[in-house]
Enzyme design. Structure first.
Site, PDB file in Angstrom:
ATOM      1  N   ASP A 239      21.465  13.412 111.774  1.00 14.79           N
ATOM      2  CA  ASP A 239      20.959  12.126 111.274  1.00 14.79           C
ATOM      3  C   ASP A 239      22.130  11.426 110.604  1.00 14.79           C
ATOM      4  OD1 ASP A 239      19.075  10.116 110.360  1.00 14.79           O
ATOM      5  OD2 ASP A 239      19.125  11.054 108.401  1.00 14.79           O
ATOM      6  N   SER A 240      21.924  10.148 110.272  1.00  8.83           N
ATOM      7  CA  SER A 240      22.940   9.424 109.505  1.00  8.83           C
ATOM      8  C   SER A 240      23.126  10.035 108.124  1.00  8.83           C
ATOM      9  CB  SER A 240      22.512   7.965 109.340  1.00  8.83           C
ATOM     10  OG  SER A 240      21.313   7.904 108.584  1.00  8.83           O
TER      11      SER A 240
ATOM     12  N   TYR B  54      23.248   3.883 108.841  1.00 11.67           N
ATOM     13  CA  TYR B  54      23.511   3.403 110.195  1.00 11.67           C
ATOM     14  C   TYR B  54      22.818   2.060 110.451  1.00 11.67           C
ATOM     15  CZ  TYR B  54      25.270   7.910 112.182  1.00 11.67           C
ATOM     16  OH  TYR B  54      26.001   9.026 112.511  1.00 11.67           O
ATOM     17  N   GLY B  55      21.765   1.792 109.674  1.00 16.89           N
ATOM     18  CA  GLY B  55      20.859   0.668 109.972  1.00 16.89           C
ATOM     19  C   GLY B  55      21.529  -0.685 110.076  1.00 16.89           C
TER      20      GLY B  55
ATOM     21  N   CYS C 205      16.918  10.697 113.940  1.00 12.89           N
ATOM     22  CA  CYS C 205      17.221   9.383 113.383  1.00 12.89           C
ATOM     23  C   CYS C 205      16.726   8.335 114.372  1.00 12.89           C
ATOM     24  CB  CYS C 205      18.731   9.277 113.188  1.00 12.89           C
ATOM     25  SG  CYS C 205      19.292   7.667 112.603  1.00 12.89           S
ATOM     26  N   ASN C 206      15.840   7.478 113.910  1.00 17.47           N
ATOM     27  CA  ASN C 206      15.316   6.426 114.802  1.00 17.47           C
ATOM     28  C   ASN C 206      16.414   5.459 115.221  1.00 17.47           C
ATOM     29  OD1 ASN C 206      12.026   6.446 114.567  1.00 17.47           O
ATOM     30  ND2 ASN C 206      13.008   7.258 112.754  1.00 17.47           N
ATOM     31  N   THR C 207      17.303   5.136 114.272  1.00 22.62           N
ATOM     32  CA  THR C 207      18.349   4.150 114.528  1.00 22.62           C
ATOM     33  C   THR C 207      19.342   4.682 115.562  1.00 22.62           C
ATOM     34  OG1 THR C 207      18.103   3.587 112.196  1.00 22.62           O
ATOM     35  CG2 THR C 207      19.955   2.590 113.357  1.00 22.62           C
TER      36      THR C 207
ATOM     37  N   CYS D 262      11.655   5.476 110.023  1.00 23.81           N
ATOM     38  CA  CYS D 262      13.000   5.946 109.692  1.00 23.81           C
ATOM     39  C   CYS D 262      12.807   7.292 109.040  1.00 23.81           C
ATOM     40  CB  CYS D 262      13.664   4.965 108.719  1.00 23.81           C
ATOM     41  SG  CYS D 262      15.147   5.620 107.906  1.00 23.81           S
ATOM     42  N   THR D 263      13.646   8.268 109.409  1.00 24.99           N
ATOM     43  CA  THR D 263      13.394   9.634 108.949  1.00 24.99           C
ATOM     44  C   THR D 263      13.664   9.832 107.460  1.00 24.99           C
ATOM     45  OG1 THR D 263      15.609  10.250 109.726  1.00 24.99           O
ATOM     46  CG2 THR D 263      13.764  10.654 111.220  1.00 24.99           C
ATOM     47  N   HIS D 264      14.322   8.866 106.823  1.00 27.28           N
ATOM     48  CA  HIS D 264      14.483   8.962 105.363  1.00 27.28           C
ATOM     49  C   HIS D 264      13.167   8.663 104.630  1.00 27.28           C
ATOM     50  CE1 HIS D 264      18.806   8.766 106.254  1.00 27.28           C
ATOM     51  NE2 HIS D 264      19.065   9.021 104.981  1.00 27.28           N
TER      52      HIS D 264
HETATM   53  N1  DGL Z   1      17.301   8.203 109.177  1.00 26.50           N
HETATM   54  C1  DGL Z   1      17.742   7.032 109.889  1.00 26.50           C
HETATM   55  C2  DGL Z   1      16.622   6.494 110.792  1.00 26.50           C
HETATM   56  O1  DGL Z   1      15.752   7.198 111.136  1.00 26.50           O
HETATM   57  C3  DGL Z   1      18.261   6.094 108.855  1.00 26.50           C
HETATM   58  C4  DGL Z   1      19.130   5.071 109.404  1.00 26.50           C
HETATM   59  C5  DGL Z   1      20.198   4.570 108.458  1.00 26.50           C
HETATM   60  O2  DGL Z   1      21.078   5.346 108.110  1.00 26.50           O
HETATM   61  O3  DGL Z   1      20.170   3.373 108.167  1.00 26.50           O
HETATM   62  O4  DGL Z   1      16.605   5.378 111.191  1.00 26.50           O
END
Ligand code: DGL
Length: 259
Positions: free
Chosen positions: A8-9, A40-41, A71-73, A181-183
């Site tokens: 993930d990011s 990452y967003g 990570c969705n992004t 978003c996984t966060h």
């Molecule tokens: N966990 C990432 C997601 O699912 C976060 C993206 C980010 O770092 O902005 O999108």
């Protein structure tokens, strides 16, 4: 018996790792948090793609038999490139629009996600395919990933941000909110407190079931019922991730610096 690589990011993918561990207790898991480059967003697609490929190469060099883009992004930005480059199962994630549309009674759903996810062609196609029976309100959440990276899951600043992001969804009658978003599952307790009647939908469980199916199809399951191990790397500060692991993962563990 080779491990599964998950990345993930940052720390968000730990919400997915927990579900993978629950579904596959015998698997060895490798986790990379790219916290040195989070969030990452707001990054360009090319940047996320090249980070994702570099991390995937590292995980494959560690022996990974499958990859999970937790990570969705990064899924929206890079899954096609990853699948084109690596000859192993690559499981990604996307906001749970379909389950939310099936669950809503008010006919209005909210999607909380990063700008990168919400602006992607993958998300547009998801809404086009599954969103037509409901009103889909999207809400980018700038700053929220940073709060979770700091471990601020319930402080005033996080509460203020969530209030700002939730309000438009509630005012327009959303009864179901997708954590895209996984966060964000890490602030679900706070969201439940702030919007008690609203159903929150996340994707980690579905992703771990999909991973189990893919491993089974490829005869890659470890074939034991427990005893799986974990290894953690970060491109950020290993001490910071080590401090967060008891809360976000459930127990302390050593953290290595990503080479
Ligand atoms: N966990 C990432 C997601 O699912 C976060 C993206 C980010 O770092 O902005 O999108």
């Amino acid at each position: 018996m080779r491990p599964i690589g998950v990345f993930d990011s940052g720390v968000g993918g730990l919400s997915v790792l927990r579900q993978i561990r629950a579904a596959l207790p015998g698997e060895d898991l490798l986790y990379v948090a790219d916290s040195g480059h989070a969030p990452y967003g707001t990054r360009p697609q090319r940047f996320i793609e090249s980070r994702s490929i570099a991390i995937a190469e590292f995980l494959v060099a560690q022996g990974a038999k499958a990859l999970v883009v937790a990570c969705n992004t990064a899924t929206a930005a890079a899954i096609a490139a990853l699948r084109g480059k690596f000859d192993l199962p690559v499981v990604g994630m996307e906001p749970a629009v379909k389950p939310a549309v099936e669950a809503t009674r008010s006919g209005v759903i909210g999607v909380l996600a990063t700008g990168g996810t919400l602006e992607s062609a993958k998300f547009a196609s998801l809404v086009e395919r599954f969103g037509s029976r409901s009103r889909v309100i999207v809400q980018p959440c700038p700053g929220l990933v940073e709060q979770v990276e700091k471990g601020d899951l319930a402080g005033i600043a996080t509460r203020d941000l969530l209030e700002r992001f939730l309000r438009p969804l509630l005012d327009q009658g959303a009864d179901t909110v997708v954590l895209g978003c996984t966060h964000y599952p890490f602030v679900a307790p706070l969201l439940r407190e702030m919007a008690p009647g609203v159903a929150l939908i996340e994707t980690g469980g579905a992703v771990s079931r999909q991973l189990a199916r893919r491993l089974d199809e490829e005869a890659l399951l470890a074939g034991r019922q427990g005893g799986g191990t974990e290894r953690f790397w970060t491109s950020g500060d290993p001490r910071q991730l080590a401090d967060l692991l008891p809360r976000l993962w459930g127990c302390a563990a050593p953290v290595e610096r990503l080479p």
